[in-house]
Design a protein around this motif. Sequence first.
Motif, short mmCIF file in Angstrom:
data_model
loop_
_atom_site.label_atom_id
_atom_site.label_comp_id
_atom_site.label_asym_id
_atom_site.label_seq_id
_atom_site.Cartn_x
_atom_site.Cartn_y
_atom_site.Cartn_z
N GLU A 1 0.80 -1.29 0.02
CA GLU A 1 0.04 -0.10 -0.03
C GLU A 1 0.79 1.23 -0.09
N LYS A 2 1.99 1.27 0.31
CA LYS A 2 3.07 2.42 0.21
C LYS A 2 3.85 2.37 -0.73
N GLN A 3 4.59 1.08 -1.38
CA GLN A 3 5.61 1.33 -2.36
C GLN A 3 4.94 1.74 -3.79
N ARG A 4 5.80 2.65 -4.33
CA ARG A 4 5.42 2.98 -5.79
C ARG A 4 6.63 2.91 -6.65
N THR A 5 7.59 2.05 -6.45
CA THR A 5 8.85 1.62 -7.50
C THR A 5 8.27 0.43 -8.52
N GLU B 1 10.15 -2.40 -12.67
CA GLU B 1 10.18 -1.10 -11.85
C GLU B 1 9.36 -0.17 -12.99
N LYS B 2 8.68 0.93 -12.32
CA LYS B 2 7.94 1.96 -13.00
C LYS B 2 8.38 3.25 -12.52
N ALA B 3 7.76 4.38 -13.03
CA ALA B 3 7.79 5.46 -12.57
C ALA B 3 6.91 5.80 -11.67
N ASP B 4 7.19 6.72 -11.04
CA ASP B 4 6.36 7.03 -9.64
C ASP B 4 4.92 7.26 -10.44
N GLU B 5 3.86 6.14 -10.28
CA GLU B 5 2.57 6.34 -10.95
C GLU B 5 1.49 6.21 -9.64
N GLY B 6 1.90 6.09 -8.51
CA GLY B 6 1.04 5.79 -7.42
C GLY B 6 1.50 4.29 -6.89
N VAL B 7 0.48 3.99 -6.12
CA VAL B 7 0.37 2.68 -5.40
C VAL B 7 0.21 1.63 -6.52
N ASP B 8 0.78 0.46 -6.53
CA ASP B 8 0.41 -0.51 -7.56
C ASP B 8 -0.86 -1.02 -6.95
N GLU B 9 -2.00 -0.70 -7.28
CA GLU B 9 -3.39 -1.05 -6.79
C GLU B 9 -3.53 -2.21 -7.26
N ASN B 10 -3.12 -3.04 -8.38
CA ASN B 10 -3.13 -4.38 -8.34
C ASN B 10 -2.78 -5.48 -7.41
N SER B 11 -1.63 -5.31 -7.03
CA SER B 11 -1.29 -6.24 -5.78
C SER B 11 -1.66 -5.96 -4.59
N ALA B 12 -2.07 -4.32 -4.36
CA ALA B 12 -2.57 -3.95 -2.98
C ALA B 12 -3.86 -4.42 -2.65
N PHE B 13 -4.71 -4.17 -4.03
CA PHE B 13 -6.11 -4.67 -3.89
C PHE B 13 -6.10 -6.23 -3.66
N GLY B 14 -5.50 -6.97 -4.05
CA GLY B 14 -5.39 -8.62 -3.90
C GLY B 14 -5.01 -8.82 -2.48
#
Length: 384
Positions: free
Chosen positions: A313-317, A355-368
């Motif tokens: 829920e915190k990582q953005r990388t 890796e990705k640019a700072d696009e916000g939280v990886d909602e895919n894995s956070a949701f799961g």
Amino acid sequence: MSEKEAGCVGKAHHNGVLEHLVCTTGIDDCGPKAMNGSCHDGDLTMATSNPKEHGKKAEEAGSHCNGTAQPLSCACAHEALIDSVIRYMDNDISVSSLSDEAVKLLKLIPEGYIPVPHQVGGHRHVDGKFGFLRRIGQLEILFKPVQPGAKGQNEVMFYDKLFNCTGDLHDDIQKLKDLVPRFIGCEKIRDKAGHLHEFLKLEDITDHFRRPAIMDVKIGKRVWDDYAEQDKIEREKKKYPDQEVIGFRIIGMRVFRPHQNDYIYYDRFYGRSVTADTALSALNRFFEDGTSRRVDVIDTLLEQLVPFLQWSEKQRTLKLFASSLLIVYEGDTSQPVGPGGLLKVKLVDFAHAYEKADEGVDENSAFGMRIFMSYLKRLRGNDL
């Protein structure tokens, strides 16, 4: 439907391998179609069919017996295959007892290695391809085959950067190290036919467990990455539509039942039969030991998953697709918990992580992760 009616059962061997497998899923209806005549009087004494083909047939048939989804699919066949190979290597059975698939596998397995006896997910030992291996004398290390093509190399680079990078790592990536199995390196191993295979060498988190109960659960509302072709996306959506709703999918489970001294198995076809309405009862099977629900295990798992949820829920990388939680707990309740503790959980499978640019939280894995933990909390509250 009782657990005995729903499962593929195997008696526990002294080292966690199976002494034999028993299929209790209504053989008269689905056994001959799926197992090609390998069942006798309701018992699966040795699976002789190709597990991969067996799985395809079961999938085509909907993995149903008497109109009810069954976990039989290819779990019985593959477990019987690996069990027979290990028993032969231990001199417990003769070569005449082996299936054609087992003989083929024995002709390929590198000297000094054995198949992992409790693999519930990932690529299996079929069609000349290797599943997970162990090196004799180093059972704490898991040898995972590197997948062909870009997927395999992506996973190698992911682990290599995570554990071997000499420069500064982003804090998001640094914190992930505690949540994944320890990476030891890569090794190329030649099989008995002379072919060279590359393996990831990882910490085997099942080591030190006497009777490991194991679940592989894929986390996220989608399993295809941002570079997937449209046909790949459509295939994955069709394979398991409910993943977009519940945010996870059971890939495989292996549950020890101490009072019967045996295991019950559920494979990926069982996982695909689970719906949003049945997901809670399906998860419950992992914590049922035949007489009671392992509330101690659920509590420990929820506690250990907190850092995973906080990180996601915190990582953005990083973006993670098709990664799994690998969960192992001690199924043997007859003795005090061993040095491995009651339970271990790690995040695995990074062929589609990048890796990705700072696009916000990886909602895919956070949701799961959030939904999976919410189901566990409901289970803990007896909300069945």
